[in-house]
Design an enzyme around this catalytic site. Structure first.
Site, PDB file in Angstrom:
ATOM      1  CE  LYS A 213      -4.119   2.075   2.004  1.00 53.23           C
ATOM      2  NZ  LYS A 213      -5.109   1.835   3.117  1.00 53.23           N
ATOM      3  CD  GLU A 219       9.563  -6.895   6.345  1.00 53.41           C
ATOM      4  OE1 GLU A 219       9.431  -7.140   7.461  1.00 53.41           O
ATOM      5  OE2 GLU A 219       8.961  -5.782   5.581  1.00 53.41           O
ATOM      6  N   GLY A 274      -4.880  -3.155   5.154  1.00 50.67           N
ATOM      7  CA  GLY A 274      -4.137  -4.015   4.592  1.00 50.67           C
ATOM      8  C   GLY A 274      -4.621  -5.395   4.710  1.00 50.67           C
ATOM      9  NE  ARG A 275      -5.948  -5.741  11.232  1.00 54.32           N
ATOM     10  CZ  ARG A 275      -5.337  -4.519  11.523  1.00 54.32           C
ATOM     11  NH1 ARG A 275      -4.280  -4.271  10.568  1.00 54.32           N
ATOM     12  NH2 ARG A 275      -5.812  -3.454  12.164  1.00 54.32           N
ATOM     13  CD  GLU A 362      -1.273  -6.069  11.404  1.00 59.87           C
ATOM     14  OE1 GLU A 362       0.037  -6.162  11.330  1.00 59.87           O
ATOM     15  OE2 GLU A 362      -1.862  -6.234  10.474  1.00 59.87           O
ATOM     16  CG  HIS A 394      -2.200 -38.415  15.522  1.00 58.39           C
ATOM     17  ND1 HIS A 394      -2.064 -39.588  16.255  1.00 58.39           N
ATOM     18  CD2 HIS A 394      -3.194 -38.224  14.758  1.00 58.39           C
ATOM     19  CE1 HIS A 394      -3.206 -40.166  15.665  1.00 58.39           C
ATOM     20  NE2 HIS A 394      -3.968 -39.422  14.824  1.00 58.39           N
ATOM     21  CE  LYS A 517       6.672  -1.886   9.505  1.00 59.37           C
ATOM     22  NZ  LYS A 517       5.338  -1.225   8.638  1.00 59.37           N
TER      23      LYS A 517
END
Length: 564
Positions: A213, A219, A274-275, A362, A394, A517
Protein backbone atom coordinates in the site's frame (compact mmCIF):
# COMPACT_ATOMS: atom_id res chain seq x y z
CA UNK A 1 -18.73 6.98 18.19
CA UNK A 2 -19.32 6.38 21.90
CA UNK A 3 -16.05 5.70 23.71
CA UNK A 4 -16.75 3.87 26.94
CA UNK A 5 -14.79 1.53 29.17
CA UNK A 6 -16.90 -1.66 28.93
CA UNK A 7 -16.25 -2.82 32.50
CA UNK A 8 -17.77 0.41 33.82
CA UNK A 9 -21.14 -0.27 32.20
CA UNK A 10 -24.18 -1.61 34.02
CA UNK A 11 -24.38 -4.47 31.53
CA UNK A 12 -20.82 -5.63 32.28
CA UNK A 13 -21.64 -5.67 35.99
CA UNK A 14 -24.67 -7.85 35.27
CA UNK A 15 -22.53 -10.15 33.14
CA UNK A 16 -20.06 -10.42 36.03
CA UNK A 17 -22.83 -11.47 38.41
CA UNK A 18 -24.20 -13.87 35.80
CA UNK A 19 -20.75 -15.40 35.40
CA UNK A 20 -20.66 -16.22 39.12
CA UNK A 21 -23.97 -18.05 38.71
CA UNK A 22 -22.99 -20.02 35.62
CA UNK A 23 -19.23 -20.61 35.85
CA UNK A 24 -19.51 -23.99 37.59
CA UNK A 25 -22.38 -25.33 35.48
CA UNK A 26 -21.25 -28.06 33.12
CA UNK A 27 -22.06 -28.22 29.43
CA UNK A 28 -23.61 -31.66 29.85
CA UNK A 29 -25.99 -30.25 32.48
CA UNK A 30 -27.05 -27.48 30.13
CA UNK A 31 -28.06 -30.15 27.61
CA UNK A 32 -29.89 -32.17 30.27
CA UNK A 33 -31.82 -29.08 31.35
CA UNK A 34 -32.83 -28.11 27.80
CA UNK A 35 -33.47 -31.00 25.42
CA UNK A 36 -33.82 -28.59 22.49
CA UNK A 37 -30.59 -26.73 23.21
CA UNK A 38 -29.00 -28.00 20.00
CA UNK A 39 -31.73 -26.22 18.01
CA UNK A 40 -31.65 -22.96 19.93
CA UNK A 41 -27.90 -22.57 19.63
CA UNK A 42 -27.66 -23.18 15.91
CA UNK A 43 -27.49 -20.76 12.95
CA UNK A 44 -28.02 -21.58 9.29
CA UNK A 45 -26.52 -19.19 6.72
CA UNK A 46 -28.30 -19.72 3.40
CA UNK A 47 -28.04 -23.52 3.69
CA UNK A 48 -24.33 -23.15 2.94
CA UNK A 49 -22.72 -22.51 6.33
CA UNK A 50 -23.96 -23.97 9.60
CA UNK A 51 -22.84 -22.88 13.06
CA UNK A 52 -23.45 -25.08 16.09
CA UNK A 53 -22.52 -23.15 19.23
CA UNK A 54 -24.49 -25.34 21.65
CA UNK A 55 -21.32 -26.83 23.18
CA UNK A 56 -20.50 -23.61 25.03
CA UNK A 57 -20.70 -22.63 28.67
CA UNK A 58 -23.54 -20.19 28.11
CA UNK A 59 -27.31 -20.06 28.29
CA UNK A 60 -29.84 -17.75 26.67
CA UNK A 61 -29.43 -15.24 29.47
CA UNK A 62 -25.73 -14.91 28.63
CA UNK A 63 -26.59 -13.81 25.11
CA UNK A 64 -29.33 -11.47 26.34
CA UNK A 65 -26.91 -9.73 28.68
CA UNK A 66 -24.40 -9.25 25.87
CA UNK A 67 -27.18 -7.79 23.74
CA UNK A 68 -27.80 -5.31 26.55
CA UNK A 69 -24.09 -4.49 26.60
CA UNK A 70 -24.06 -3.76 22.86
CA UNK A 71 -27.10 -1.53 23.27
CA UNK A 72 -25.56 0.32 26.20
CA UNK A 73 -22.39 0.90 24.18
CA UNK A 74 -24.54 2.12 21.23
CA UNK A 75 -23.31 -0.52 18.79
CA UNK A 76 -25.87 0.33 16.11
CA UNK A 77 -24.60 3.89 15.94
CA UNK A 78 -21.05 2.61 15.54
CA UNK A 79 -22.09 0.44 12.59
CA UNK A 80 -23.90 3.39 11.03
CA UNK A 81 -20.77 5.51 11.45
CA UNK A 82 -18.60 2.92 9.73
CA UNK A 83 -20.95 2.19 6.82
CA UNK A 84 -21.62 5.89 6.23
CA UNK A 85 -17.92 6.52 5.69
CA UNK A 86 -17.07 8.36 8.90
CA UNK A 87 -13.37 8.22 9.74
CA UNK A 88 -13.63 5.71 12.58
CA UNK A 89 -9.96 4.81 12.16
CA UNK A 90 -9.18 7.93 14.14
CA UNK A 91 -5.43 7.49 14.67
CA UNK A 92 -4.89 7.42 10.89
CA UNK A 93 -7.83 9.70 10.05
CA UNK A 94 -9.32 7.15 7.64
CA UNK A 95 -12.69 5.69 6.82
CA UNK A 96 -13.14 1.93 7.08
CA UNK A 97 -15.02 0.91 3.96
CA UNK A 98 -13.68 -2.43 2.79
CA UNK A 99 -17.32 -3.50 2.75
CA UNK A 100 -17.72 -1.26 -0.33
CA UNK A 101 -15.39 -3.55 -2.30
CA UNK A 102 -18.05 -6.25 -2.42
CA UNK A 103 -21.15 -4.00 -2.41
CA UNK A 104 -21.13 -3.82 -6.20
CA UNK A 105 -24.84 -3.10 -6.53
CA UNK A 106 -24.87 -0.54 -3.67
CA UNK A 107 -27.58 -2.57 -1.97
CA UNK A 108 -25.96 -2.16 1.44
CA UNK A 109 -24.17 1.17 1.62
CA UNK A 110 -27.06 3.14 0.12
CA UNK A 111 -28.83 2.59 3.45
CA UNK A 112 -26.15 4.65 5.20
CA UNK A 113 -24.25 6.88 2.80
CA UNK A 114 -25.19 10.09 0.99
CA UNK A 115 -25.53 9.81 -2.78
CA UNK A 116 -22.45 11.78 -3.83
CA UNK A 117 -20.05 9.91 -1.56
CA UNK A 118 -21.63 6.58 -2.47
CA UNK A 119 -21.39 7.34 -6.18
CA UNK A 120 -17.69 8.26 -5.93
CA UNK A 121 -16.83 5.06 -4.07
CA UNK A 122 -18.97 2.94 -6.38
CA UNK A 123 -17.20 4.37 -9.44
CA UNK A 124 -13.79 3.78 -7.86
CA UNK A 125 -14.63 0.14 -7.11
CA UNK A 126 -16.07 -0.45 -10.58
CA UNK A 127 -13.02 1.02 -12.31
CA UNK A 128 -10.77 -1.28 -10.28
CA UNK A 129 -12.90 -4.33 -11.04
CA UNK A 130 -12.88 -3.57 -14.76
CA UNK A 131 -9.10 -3.28 -14.69
CA UNK A 132 -8.76 -6.55 -12.74
CA UNK A 133 -11.05 -8.24 -15.26
CA UNK A 134 -9.14 -6.91 -18.24
CA UNK A 135 -5.71 -7.90 -16.90
CA UNK A 136 -6.97 -11.29 -15.73
CA UNK A 137 -8.52 -12.19 -19.06
CA UNK A 138 -5.54 -10.81 -20.97
CA UNK A 139 -3.07 -12.99 -19.09
CA UNK A 140 -5.19 -16.15 -18.90
CA UNK A 141 -5.97 -16.06 -22.63
CA UNK A 142 -2.33 -15.43 -23.52
CA UNK A 143 -2.80 -11.94 -24.94
CA UNK A 144 -0.40 -10.46 -22.40
CA UNK A 145 3.09 -11.38 -23.59
CA UNK A 146 6.48 -11.15 -21.98
CA UNK A 147 9.16 -8.88 -23.42
CA UNK A 148 10.46 -11.65 -25.69
CA UNK A 149 6.97 -12.55 -26.93
CA UNK A 150 6.32 -15.53 -24.63
CA UNK A 151 2.96 -16.08 -22.92
CA UNK A 152 2.91 -15.49 -19.18
CA UNK A 153 2.65 -18.72 -17.22
CA UNK A 154 4.14 -17.72 -13.84
CA UNK A 155 2.72 -15.10 -11.47
CA UNK A 156 4.82 -14.05 -8.48
CA UNK A 157 3.03 -11.97 -5.84
CA UNK A 158 5.54 -10.06 -3.70
CA UNK A 159 4.05 -8.61 -0.53
CA UNK A 160 3.84 -9.20 3.19
CA UNK A 161 1.12 -9.18 5.85
CA UNK A 162 -2.23 -8.23 4.36
CA UNK A 163 -0.67 -8.08 0.91
CA UNK A 164 0.32 -11.73 1.20
CA UNK A 165 -1.61 -13.73 3.80
CA UNK A 166 -5.08 -13.13 2.39
CA UNK A 167 -4.37 -13.84 -1.29
CA UNK A 168 -2.07 -16.75 -0.40
CA UNK A 169 -4.75 -18.34 1.80
CA UNK A 170 -7.52 -17.90 -0.77
CA UNK A 171 -5.46 -19.25 -3.68
CA UNK A 172 -4.55 -22.36 -1.67
CA UNK A 173 -8.09 -22.82 -0.38
CA UNK A 174 -9.59 -22.68 -3.87
CA UNK A 175 -7.22 -25.21 -5.40
CA UNK A 176 -10.12 -26.94 -7.15
CA UNK A 177 -10.90 -23.72 -9.07
CA UNK A 178 -7.38 -23.06 -10.27
CA UNK A 179 -6.40 -22.60 -13.91
CA UNK A 180 -3.03 -23.45 -15.50
CA UNK A 181 -1.18 -20.35 -14.28
CA UNK A 182 1.49 -21.02 -11.68
CA UNK A 183 0.99 -18.68 -8.72
CA UNK A 184 3.84 -18.05 -6.28
CA UNK A 185 3.93 -15.92 -3.15
CA UNK A 186 7.07 -14.28 -1.79
CA UNK A 187 6.95 -12.46 1.55
CA UNK A 188 9.92 -13.29 3.73
CA UNK A 189 12.94 -10.99 3.83
CA UNK A 190 15.01 -14.18 4.07
CA UNK A 191 16.50 -14.39 0.58
CA UNK A 192 15.78 -18.13 0.57
CA UNK A 193 12.11 -17.34 0.00
CA UNK A 194 12.55 -15.51 -3.30
CA UNK A 195 15.51 -17.52 -4.61
CA UNK A 196 13.57 -20.76 -4.23
CA UNK A 197 10.94 -19.30 -6.54
CA UNK A 198 13.30 -17.67 -9.05
CA UNK A 199 15.42 -20.81 -9.37
CA UNK A 200 12.41 -22.73 -10.69
CA UNK A 201 10.97 -20.26 -13.21
CA UNK A 202 12.12 -18.29 -16.25
CA UNK A 203 12.10 -14.49 -16.66
CA UNK A 204 10.61 -14.72 -20.15
CA UNK A 205 7.21 -16.00 -18.92
CA UNK A 206 7.03 -14.49 -15.43
CA UNK A 207 4.93 -11.56 -14.22
CA UNK A 208 5.60 -9.96 -10.84
CA UNK A 209 2.88 -8.28 -8.79
CA UNK A 210 4.51 -5.93 -6.25
CA UNK A 211 1.90 -5.45 -3.58
CA UNK A 212 2.44 -2.74 -0.96
CA UNK A 213 0.00 0.00 0.00
CA UNK A 214 2.77 2.44 0.91
CA UNK A 215 5.31 0.97 -1.50
CA UNK A 216 7.74 1.50 1.34
CA UNK A 217 7.51 -1.84 3.14
CA UNK A 218 11.09 -2.98 3.72
CA UNK A 219 10.61 -6.69 3.01
CA UNK A 220 8.51 -6.11 -0.08
CA UNK A 221 10.78 -3.51 -1.67
CA UNK A 222 13.92 -5.58 -1.03
CA UNK A 223 12.35 -8.59 -2.74
CA UNK A 224 10.98 -6.38 -5.52
CA UNK A 225 14.46 -5.06 -6.24
CA UNK A 226 15.82 -8.60 -6.42
CA UNK A 227 13.08 -9.47 -8.92
CA UNK A 228 13.78 -6.29 -10.89
CA UNK A 229 17.50 -7.08 -11.12
CA UNK A 230 16.67 -10.63 -12.17
CA UNK A 231 14.52 -9.40 -15.06
CA UNK A 232 16.97 -6.69 -16.18
CA UNK A 233 19.90 -9.10 -16.05
CA UNK A 234 18.05 -11.42 -18.39
CA UNK A 235 16.71 -8.87 -20.90
CA UNK A 236 19.31 -6.08 -20.57
CA UNK A 237 16.53 -3.59 -21.30
CA UNK A 238 14.59 -1.51 -18.75
CA UNK A 239 11.58 -1.51 -21.10
CA UNK A 240 11.10 -5.15 -20.17
CA UNK A 241 9.60 -3.97 -16.87
CA UNK A 242 6.36 -3.00 -18.64
CA UNK A 243 5.77 -6.63 -19.64
CA UNK A 244 6.84 -8.21 -16.38
CA UNK A 245 5.83 -5.90 -13.50
CA UNK A 246 2.52 -4.76 -12.04
CA UNK A 247 2.21 -2.70 -8.85
CA UNK A 248 -0.63 -2.68 -6.35
CA UNK A 249 -0.19 0.38 -4.17
CA UNK A 250 -1.53 3.71 -2.96
CA UNK A 251 1.80 5.48 -3.55
CA UNK A 252 1.91 6.10 -7.31
CA UNK A 253 4.97 8.35 -7.04
CA UNK A 254 7.07 5.65 -5.39
CA UNK A 255 5.92 3.05 -7.90
CA UNK A 256 6.94 5.25 -10.83
CA UNK A 257 10.32 5.92 -9.21
CA UNK A 258 10.82 2.16 -8.94
CA UNK A 259 10.35 1.88 -12.70
CA UNK A 260 6.90 0.34 -13.07
CA UNK A 261 4.86 1.94 -15.84
CA UNK A 262 1.76 3.97 -15.01
CA UNK A 263 -0.64 1.73 -16.94
CA UNK A 264 0.49 -1.19 -14.77
CA UNK A 265 -0.42 0.43 -11.47
CA UNK A 266 -3.49 -0.68 -9.49
CA UNK A 267 -4.37 1.86 -6.81
CA UNK A 268 -5.48 0.63 -3.39
CA UNK A 269 -8.14 2.97 -1.95
CA UNK A 270 -7.04 4.83 1.16
CA UNK A 271 -10.09 3.48 3.02
CA UNK A 272 -9.00 -0.18 2.69
CA UNK A 273 -6.79 -1.59 5.43
CA UNK A 274 -4.14 -4.16 4.55
CA UNK A 275 -5.63 -7.16 6.35
CA UNK A 276 -9.05 -6.38 4.85
CA UNK A 277 -7.75 -5.87 1.32
CA UNK A 278 -7.94 -9.23 -0.44
CA UNK A 279 -11.29 -8.21 -1.96
CA UNK A 280 -9.61 -5.17 -3.53
CA UNK A 281 -6.93 -4.92 -6.23
CA UNK A 282 -4.71 -6.74 -3.73
CA UNK A 283 -6.70 -9.78 -4.83
CA UNK A 284 -5.36 -9.58 -8.39
CA UNK A 285 -3.35 -12.76 -7.81
CA UNK A 286 -6.59 -14.46 -6.69
CA UNK A 287 -8.38 -13.40 -9.87
CA UNK A 288 -5.47 -14.65 -11.96
CA UNK A 289 -5.47 -17.98 -10.12
CA UNK A 290 -9.19 -18.77 -10.29
CA UNK A 291 -10.52 -16.44 -13.01
CA UNK A 292 -12.45 -13.19 -12.71
CA UNK A 293 -15.90 -14.84 -12.51
CA UNK A 294 -14.84 -16.85 -9.48
CA UNK A 295 -13.24 -13.75 -7.98
CA UNK A 296 -16.65 -12.06 -8.21
CA UNK A 297 -18.23 -15.06 -6.45
CA UNK A 298 -15.72 -14.58 -3.62
CA UNK A 299 -16.91 -10.98 -3.34
CA UNK A 300 -20.56 -12.07 -3.51
CA UNK A 301 -20.10 -14.48 -0.62
CA UNK A 302 -18.58 -11.75 1.53
CA UNK A 303 -21.35 -9.35 0.49
CA UNK A 304 -24.06 -11.78 1.55
CA UNK A 305 -22.38 -12.13 4.95
CA UNK A 306 -22.35 -8.30 5.12
CA UNK A 307 -26.11 -8.35 4.53
CA UNK A 308 -26.62 -11.13 7.09
CA UNK A 309 -24.67 -9.17 9.69
CA UNK A 310 -26.65 -5.97 9.13
CA UNK A 311 -30.09 -7.55 8.81
CA UNK A 312 -29.61 -9.68 11.93
CA UNK A 313 -28.05 -6.90 14.00
CA UNK A 314 -31.19 -6.73 16.14
CA UNK A 315 -31.63 -10.50 16.14
CA UNK A 316 -28.35 -11.44 17.77
CA UNK A 317 -29.43 -15.02 18.48
CA UNK A 318 -29.26 -15.58 14.72
CA UNK A 319 -26.33 -13.26 13.95
CA UNK A 320 -23.36 -15.53 13.27
CA UNK A 321 -20.54 -12.95 13.59
CA UNK A 322 -21.92 -11.35 16.76
CA UNK A 323 -22.41 -14.74 18.42
CA UNK A 324 -18.77 -15.67 17.73
CA UNK A 325 -17.64 -12.29 19.04
CA UNK A 326 -19.53 -12.39 22.31
CA UNK A 327 -18.41 -15.98 22.94
CA UNK A 328 -14.82 -14.83 22.52
CA UNK A 329 -15.28 -11.90 24.91
CA UNK A 330 -17.08 -14.18 27.37
CA UNK A 331 -14.21 -16.65 27.57
CA UNK A 332 -11.38 -14.11 27.30
CA UNK A 333 -12.66 -11.67 29.90
CA UNK A 334 -14.77 -13.67 32.31
CA UNK A 335 -13.32 -17.20 32.31
CA UNK A 336 -9.82 -15.82 31.56
CA UNK A 337 -9.30 -18.35 28.77
CA UNK A 338 -6.58 -16.43 26.94
CA UNK A 339 -6.29 -18.62 23.81
CA UNK A 340 -8.56 -19.46 20.90
CA UNK A 341 -7.89 -22.34 18.56
CA UNK A 342 -8.92 -22.58 14.90
CA UNK A 343 -9.02 -26.17 13.63
CA UNK A 344 -9.63 -26.82 9.95
CA UNK A 345 -10.60 -30.37 9.06
CA UNK A 346 -9.77 -29.70 5.45
CA UNK A 347 -6.31 -29.51 3.92
CA UNK A 348 -7.33 -26.87 1.36
CA UNK A 349 -8.09 -24.27 4.06
CA UNK A 350 -5.02 -25.14 6.14
CA UNK A 351 -3.78 -21.52 5.90
CA UNK A 352 -7.00 -20.10 7.37
CA UNK A 353 -5.67 -20.17 10.98
CA UNK A 354 -2.58 -18.16 9.92
CA UNK A 355 -4.77 -15.66 8.12
CA UNK A 356 -7.04 -15.30 11.16
CA UNK A 357 -4.03 -14.83 13.44
CA UNK A 358 -3.21 -11.60 11.65
CA UNK A 359 -6.82 -10.52 11.29
CA UNK A 360 -7.54 -10.93 15.00
CA UNK A 361 -4.30 -10.11 16.77
CA UNK A 362 -3.15 -7.22 14.59
CA UNK A 363 -6.63 -5.71 14.83
CA UNK A 364 -7.30 -6.15 18.52
CA UNK A 365 -3.89 -6.64 20.12
CA UNK A 366 -3.98 -3.18 21.70
CA UNK A 367 -3.52 -1.84 25.24
CA UNK A 368 -4.58 1.75 24.57
CA UNK A 369 -8.31 2.50 24.39
CA UNK A 370 -10.10 4.91 22.06
CA UNK A 371 -9.65 7.76 24.54
CA UNK A 372 -5.89 7.22 24.65
CA UNK A 373 -5.87 5.64 28.12
CA UNK A 374 -4.02 2.50 29.19
CA UNK A 375 -6.31 -0.54 29.49
CA UNK A 376 -5.74 -1.95 32.95
CA UNK A 377 -8.52 -4.20 34.14
CA UNK A 378 -9.55 -6.24 31.13
CA UNK A 379 -7.87 -8.07 28.27
CA UNK A 380 -8.26 -7.32 24.58
CA UNK A 381 -7.42 -9.83 21.84
CA UNK A 382 -7.02 -13.47 22.80
CA UNK A 383 -4.08 -15.42 21.39
CA UNK A 384 -5.14 -17.06 18.11
CA UNK A 385 -3.48 -20.19 16.80
CA UNK A 386 -4.49 -23.31 14.97
CA UNK A 387 -3.82 -26.37 12.93
CA UNK A 388 -5.24 -29.00 10.60
CA UNK A 389 -7.20 -32.06 11.69
CA UNK A 390 -6.49 -34.88 12.10
CA UNK A 391 -2.78 -34.01 12.25
CA UNK A 392 -3.40 -31.78 15.25
CA UNK A 393 -5.03 -34.62 17.13
CA UNK A 394 -1.62 -36.32 17.17
CA UNK A 395 0.13 -33.12 18.19
CA UNK A 396 -1.43 -30.82 20.81
CA UNK A 397 -4.85 -32.34 21.52
CA UNK A 398 -3.48 -33.93 24.66
CA UNK A 399 -3.35 -30.43 26.12
CA UNK A 400 -6.86 -29.63 24.90
CA UNK A 401 -8.38 -32.64 26.66
CA UNK A 402 -6.32 -32.99 29.83
CA UNK A 403 -4.20 -29.86 30.12
CA UNK A 404 -4.58 -27.39 32.97
CA UNK A 405 -5.57 -24.65 30.51
CA UNK A 406 -8.92 -24.58 28.76
CA UNK A 407 -8.82 -23.39 25.15
CA UNK A 408 -12.08 -22.67 23.29
CA UNK A 409 -12.00 -24.03 19.73
CA UNK A 410 -13.58 -23.40 16.35
CA UNK A 411 -13.83 -26.61 14.33
CA UNK A 412 -14.31 -26.01 10.59
CA UNK A 413 -15.07 -28.66 7.98
CA UNK A 414 -16.61 -29.18 4.55
CA UNK A 415 -19.70 -31.35 4.14
CA UNK A 416 -19.49 -32.28 0.47
CA UNK A 417 -16.36 -34.04 -0.69
CA UNK A 418 -14.52 -31.67 -3.03
CA UNK A 419 -11.51 -33.54 -4.37
CA UNK A 420 -12.81 -35.23 -7.53
CA UNK A 421 -11.86 -38.77 -6.57
CA UNK A 422 -13.86 -41.63 -5.02
CA UNK A 423 -12.30 -41.74 -1.58
CA UNK A 424 -15.47 -40.90 0.31
CA UNK A 425 -14.71 -43.22 3.21
CA UNK A 426 -11.64 -41.14 4.09
CA UNK A 427 -13.78 -38.01 4.14
CA UNK A 428 -16.38 -39.65 6.40
CA UNK A 429 -13.66 -40.79 8.79
CA UNK A 430 -12.24 -37.28 8.83
CA UNK A 431 -15.62 -35.83 9.80
CA UNK A 432 -16.17 -38.58 12.38
CA UNK A 433 -12.88 -37.56 13.97
CA UNK A 434 -13.96 -33.94 14.15
CA UNK A 435 -17.36 -34.71 15.63
CA UNK A 436 -15.70 -37.04 18.13
CA UNK A 437 -13.37 -34.28 19.27
CA UNK A 438 -16.13 -31.72 19.81
CA UNK A 439 -18.17 -34.28 21.77
CA UNK A 440 -15.19 -35.43 23.83
CA UNK A 441 -14.15 -31.87 24.68
CA UNK A 442 -17.67 -30.95 25.77
CA UNK A 443 -18.76 -34.09 27.58
CA UNK A 444 -15.54 -35.91 28.39
CA UNK A 445 -15.94 -39.63 28.96
CA UNK A 446 -19.54 -39.38 30.19
CA UNK A 447 -20.80 -41.52 27.32
CA UNK A 448 -18.11 -44.20 27.81
CA UNK A 449 -17.67 -46.62 30.67
CA UNK A 450 -14.03 -45.73 31.23
CA UNK A 451 -14.06 -46.73 34.87
CA UNK A 452 -15.21 -50.27 34.06
CA UNK A 453 -12.30 -50.69 31.67
CA UNK A 454 -9.83 -49.99 34.47
CA UNK A 455 -11.75 -51.17 37.53
CA UNK A 456 -8.88 -53.42 38.60
CA UNK A 457 -6.32 -50.62 38.35
CA UNK A 458 -7.47 -47.40 40.01
CA UNK A 459 -4.05 -45.83 39.42
CA UNK A 460 -4.24 -46.28 35.63
CA UNK A 461 -7.86 -45.14 35.62
CA UNK A 462 -6.82 -41.66 36.77
CA UNK A 463 -4.84 -41.11 33.56
CA UNK A 464 -7.81 -42.07 31.43
CA UNK A 465 -10.34 -39.67 32.88
CA UNK A 466 -11.63 -36.91 30.60
CA UNK A 467 -13.53 -34.25 32.52
CA UNK A 468 -14.86 -32.47 29.47
CA UNK A 469 -16.67 -29.15 29.92
CA UNK A 470 -14.35 -27.62 27.32
CA UNK A 471 -16.18 -25.35 24.87
CA UNK A 472 -16.13 -25.38 21.07
CA UNK A 473 -18.00 -24.12 18.02
CA UNK A 474 -18.56 -26.21 14.91
CA UNK A 475 -18.72 -24.55 11.50
CA UNK A 476 -19.89 -26.83 8.70
CA UNK A 477 -19.47 -25.49 5.18
CA UNK A 478 -21.61 -27.18 2.56
CA UNK A 479 -18.77 -26.97 0.06
CA UNK A 480 -15.65 -24.83 -0.09
CA UNK A 481 -16.29 -22.57 -3.05
CA UNK A 482 -15.30 -18.97 -3.83
CA UNK A 483 -18.72 -17.92 -2.50
CA UNK A 484 -18.55 -19.76 0.84
CA UNK A 485 -14.92 -18.84 1.42
CA UNK A 486 -15.78 -15.16 0.92
CA UNK A 487 -18.58 -15.53 3.46
CA UNK A 488 -16.29 -17.21 6.02
CA UNK A 489 -13.70 -14.44 5.67
CA UNK A 490 -16.34 -11.75 6.19
CA UNK A 491 -17.76 -13.72 9.13
CA UNK A 492 -14.47 -13.47 11.00
CA UNK A 493 -13.95 -9.86 9.92
CA UNK A 494 -17.16 -8.92 11.71
CA UNK A 495 -16.32 -11.08 14.71
CA UNK A 496 -13.11 -9.06 15.13
CA UNK A 497 -14.95 -5.77 14.56
CA UNK A 498 -17.51 -6.52 17.31
CA UNK A 499 -14.79 -7.61 19.73
CA UNK A 500 -12.79 -4.44 19.14
CA UNK A 501 -15.88 -2.31 19.59
CA UNK A 502 -16.66 -3.90 22.94
CA UNK A 503 -13.04 -3.51 24.05
CA UNK A 504 -13.18 0.22 23.21
CA UNK A 505 -10.11 0.05 20.96
CA UNK A 506 -9.26 1.06 17.40
CA UNK A 507 -9.25 -2.19 15.45
CA UNK A 508 -8.12 -0.76 12.13
CA UNK A 509 -4.64 0.56 12.84
CA UNK A 510 -1.46 -1.35 13.71
CA UNK A 511 1.03 1.00 15.35
CA UNK A 512 2.52 -1.90 17.28
CA UNK A 513 4.55 -3.02 14.26
CA UNK A 514 6.37 0.29 13.84
CA UNK A 515 8.97 0.17 16.63
CA UNK A 516 10.63 -2.99 15.34
CA UNK A 517 10.98 -1.40 11.89
CA UNK A 518 12.74 1.67 13.30
CA UNK A 519 15.11 -0.34 15.47
CA UNK A 520 15.88 -2.73 12.59
CA UNK A 521 16.79 0.23 10.38
CA UNK A 522 19.09 1.58 13.10
CA UNK A 523 20.86 -1.78 13.46
CA UNK A 524 21.18 -2.00 9.68
CA UNK A 525 22.96 1.37 9.71
CA UNK A 526 25.34 -0.01 12.34
CA UNK A 527 26.11 -3.06 10.18
CA UNK A 528 26.83 -0.86 7.19
CA UNK A 529 28.81 1.78 9.11
CA UNK A 530 26.38 4.55 8.20
CA UNK A 531 27.41 6.60 11.21
CA UNK A 532 25.33 9.62 10.32
CA UNK A 533 22.14 7.57 10.61
CA UNK A 534 23.18 5.26 13.45
CA UNK A 535 22.17 6.01 17.03
CA UNK A 536 24.15 3.94 19.52
CA UNK A 537 21.74 4.85 22.32
CA UNK A 538 18.96 2.94 20.58
CA UNK A 539 20.74 -0.42 20.92
CA UNK A 540 21.15 -2.24 24.23
CA UNK A 541 24.34 -4.03 25.30
CA UNK A 542 22.92 -7.51 24.79
CA UNK A 543 22.00 -6.73 21.19
CA UNK A 544 25.38 -5.08 20.55
CA UNK A 545 27.09 -8.25 21.74
CA UNK A 546 24.91 -10.36 19.44
CA UNK A 547 25.86 -8.11 16.53
CA UNK A 548 29.53 -8.60 17.44
CA UNK A 549 29.16 -12.39 17.50
CA UNK A 550 27.34 -12.33 14.18
CA UNK A 551 29.94 -10.07 12.54
CA UNK A 552 32.89 -12.13 13.78
CA UNK A 553 31.36 -15.32 12.44
CA UNK A 554 30.14 -13.68 9.25
CA UNK A 555 33.70 -12.62 8.36
CA UNK A 556 34.86 -16.25 8.35
CA UNK A 557 33.98 -17.10 4.77
CA UNK A 558 35.16 -20.69 5.27
CA UNK A 559 32.14 -21.33 7.48
CA UNK A 560 29.91 -20.95 4.40
CA UNK A 561 31.24 -24.25 3.01
CA UNK A 562 28.42 -26.37 4.35
CA UNK A 563 29.05 -30.07 4.69
CA UNK A 564 32.85 -29.78 4.53
Amino acid sequence: MLNQNPIKTKSWLKLTKHFVDIKNIKIIDLFKKDKLRYKKFFINFKNKIFLDFSKNRINLKTITLFIDLLKELNFNKFIHSMFSGEKINCTENRSVLHVALRDMDNSLLKRYMNFDCLNDIHNEVNISLKKIKHITNSIITGKWLGFSGCKISNIVNIGIGGSDLGPRMVVKSLRNYRNKLNIFFVSNIDVTDITQVLNNISPKNTLFIICSKTFNTCETILNANIAKSWILKYFHNKNALVNHFIAVSNNVKKVLEFGIFKQNIFVIPEWVGGRYSLFSVVGLSISLAIGFKNFLLLLNGAHDMDIHFVEKINDVYQNMPIILAILSVWYNNFFNFSNELILTYNEDISLLPSYLQQLCMESNGKYIDRDGFLIKKYHTSPIIWGGVGTNSQHSFFQLLHQGTRIIPCDFIAEILYNNGCNLYDSHFKLICNMFAQTQSLAFGDKYLSVKKQFCSDNYLYRYNVFKGNRPSNTLLIKKITPYTLGAIIALYEYKVLVQGFIYNIFSFDQWGVELGKKVANNIYCYFNKVNCAFNNKLIDQSTLNLIKVFNNMHKKKSDYNYGK
